[in-house]
Design an enzyme around this catalytic site. Structure first.
Site, PDB file in Angstrom:
ATOM      1  N   PRO A   1       0.825  -1.219   0.000  1.00 33.01           N
ATOM      2  CA  PRO A   1       0.000   0.000   0.000  1.00 33.01           C
ATOM      3  C   PRO A   1       0.854   1.262   0.000  1.00 33.01           C
ATOM      4  O   PRO A   1       0.337   2.363  -0.187  1.00 33.01           O
ATOM      5  CB  PRO A   1      -0.826  -0.121   1.292  1.00 33.01           C
TER       6      PRO A   1
ATOM      7  N   ARG B   1      -3.156  -9.145 -20.438  1.00 27.67           N
ATOM      8  CA  ARG B   1      -4.074  -8.900 -21.564  1.00 27.67           C
ATOM      9  C   ARG B   1      -3.519  -7.902 -22.574  1.00 27.67           C
ATOM     10  O   ARG B   1      -4.066  -7.731 -23.650  1.00 27.67           O
ATOM     11  CB  ARG B   1      -5.471  -8.528 -21.072  1.00 27.67           C
TER      12      ARG B   1
ATOM     13  N   GLU C   1       2.497  -8.099   8.708  1.00 24.17           N
ATOM     14  CA  GLU C   1       2.780  -6.649   8.704  1.00 24.17           C
ATOM     15  C   GLU C   1       3.686  -6.244   7.547  1.00 24.17           C
ATOM     16  O   GLU C   1       4.104  -5.085   7.458  1.00 24.17           O
ATOM     17  CB  GLU C   1       3.399  -6.224  10.040  1.00 24.17           C
TER      18      GLU C   1
HETATM   19  N1  SAM Z   1       1.932  -2.914   7.504  1.00 18.21           N
HETATM   20  C1  SAM Z   1       1.830  -2.644   6.099  1.00 18.21           C
HETATM   21  C2  SAM Z   1       1.668  -1.147   5.865  1.00 18.21           C
HETATM   22  O1  SAM Z   1       1.042  -0.489   6.691  1.00 18.21           O
HETATM   23  O2  SAM Z   1       2.141  -0.639   4.828  1.00 18.21           O
HETATM   24  C3  SAM Z   1       0.643  -3.376   5.471  1.00 18.21           C
HETATM   25  C4  SAM Z   1       0.840  -4.827   5.422  1.00 18.21           C
HETATM   26  S1  SAM Z   1      -0.502  -5.652   4.633  1.00 18.21           S
HETATM   27  C5  SAM Z   1      -1.499  -6.089   6.011  1.00 18.21           C
HETATM   28  C6  SAM Z   1       0.202  -7.182   4.134  1.00 18.21           C
HETATM   29  C7  SAM Z   1       0.664  -7.248   2.718  1.00 18.21           C
HETATM   30  O3  SAM Z   1      -0.455  -7.103   1.850  1.00 18.21           O
HETATM   31  C8  SAM Z   1       1.644  -6.203   2.266  1.00 18.21           C
HETATM   32  O4  SAM Z   1       2.964  -6.563   2.594  1.00 18.21           O
HETATM   33  C9  SAM Z   1       1.421  -6.142   0.773  1.00 18.21           C
HETATM   34  O5  SAM Z   1       2.195  -7.124   0.098  1.00 18.21           O
HETATM   35  C10 SAM Z   1      -0.058  -6.489   0.646  1.00 18.21           C
HETATM   36  N2  SAM Z   1      -0.950  -5.340   0.410  1.00 18.21           N
HETATM   37  C11 SAM Z   1      -1.889  -4.876   1.270  1.00 18.21           C
HETATM   38  N3  SAM Z   1      -2.551  -3.847   0.746  1.00 18.21           N
HETATM   39  C12 SAM Z   1      -2.058  -3.628  -0.489  1.00 18.21           C
HETATM   40  C13 SAM Z   1      -2.329  -2.690  -1.524  1.00 18.21           C
HETATM   41  N4  SAM Z   1      -3.258  -1.752  -1.393  1.00 18.21           N
HETATM   42  N5  SAM Z   1      -1.626  -2.779  -2.673  1.00 18.21           N
HETATM   43  C14 SAM Z   1      -0.675  -3.721  -2.822  1.00 18.21           C
HETATM   44  N6  SAM Z   1      -0.351  -4.629  -1.866  1.00 18.21           N
HETATM   45  C15 SAM Z   1      -1.032  -4.594  -0.711  1.00 18.21           C
END
Ligand code: SAM
Length: 243
Positions: A90, A155, A117
């Site tokens: 994110p 695609r 995390e």
């Molecule tokens: N603690 C992290 C932060 O606040 O940035 C978030 C971790 S999230 C719970 C777990 C994993 O989900 C991340 O390491 C990432 O690979 C993926 N992820 C979660 N949201 C995402 C998003 N909006 N775009 C891309 N990957 C995402």
């Protein structure tokens, strides 16, 4: 195009990607998928891949070593071929059609999926070239974001879509949303298909579709019209006249 995915849940990627149009492209060899289970690279006797965060706080963090070892083996297998390594996070730049177009030109793409995390920062420093988010919300893992990106990129790879499925006029072509689509029957619940689409007059149909794209984009995504370099003088006049 070869997609490599480093993940703790390869079955999620395999089942998602081996479906429908991407599944067909995998079967006929237009694209290839290689899922790598990060857990296989744990050196822990219980095959653990996560640990508590230094400094305290909630949740667990994926350790650097299994991720780094999985990547190193992939590099060896690929005989040092250059590879973009995308960490789904994110915290990355937000994925768009133009990023999909840019990545579709690559031959090898590596997707790194985090969980819990996230991943120890040192592994990211060592291997990641691109940090990409699929939107401003937080998911439990990077697998769905990887599938979203891989689908959008696949695609655009030549021969993945057949003629009938052409991506040429999809939304975001010319930075506009696509016009409305209709199929049989000509009338449904008292609503008729616009007459022009039944006329067989190709130039008129094309003009109607362009106008519908412009109107729809103005209604739903006006931001796409700002400084849009693909708007012609005729488009601009149409937008002005229909204000
Ligand atoms: N603690 C992290 C932060 O606040 O940035 C978030 C971790 S999230 C719970 C777990 C994993 O989900 C991340 O390491 C990432 O690979 C993926 N992820 C979660 N949201 C995402 C998003 N909006 N775009 C891309 N990957 C995402």
């Amino acid at each position: 195009m070869n997609f490599h995915v480093l993940t703790l849940f390869p079955e999620m990627i395999e089942s998602g990607f081996h479906t429908s149009i991407t599944g067909r492209a995998l079967e006929n060899g237009t694209i290839a998928l290689d899922t790598i289970n990060i857990r296989d690279y744990s050196t822990n006797k219980h095959m653990r891949v996560d640990d508590y965060p230094y400094g305290g706080g909630a949740g667990m963090v994926m350790q650097a070593e299994p991720v780094h070892r999985a990547y190193q083996e992939l590099c060896e297998k690929n005989a040092g071929k250059p590879m973009r390594v995308i960490y789904l996070t994110p915290q990355g730049r937000v994925f768009t059609q133009s990023i999909a177009e840019e990545l579709a030109k690559e031959e090898e793409l590596v997707f790194l999926c985090g969980h819990y995390e996230g991943i120890d920062e040192r592994a990211l420093e060592l291997i990641v070239t691109d940090f990409i988010s699929i939107g401003d919300y937080v998911l439990t893992g990077g697998e769905l974001p990887a599938l979203v990106m891989m689908d959008a990129i696949a695609r655009l790879v030549p021969q993945v879509l057949n003629n009938k499925e052409s991506a040429e006029f999809d939304s975001f072509h010319d930075n506009l949303l696509e016009y409305p689509q209709y199929t049989r029957p000509e009338e449904y619940m008292g609503r008729r298909v616009p007459e022009v689409l039944l006329s067989g007059h190709h130039a008129k149909i094309e003009e109607w579709r362009r106008q519908q794209s412009l109107i729809r984009t103005r209604e739903r995504r006006p931001d796409l019209l700002e400084n849009n370099p693909y708007l012609t003088e005729k488009d601009k006049k149409y937008l002005k006249d229909t204000m």
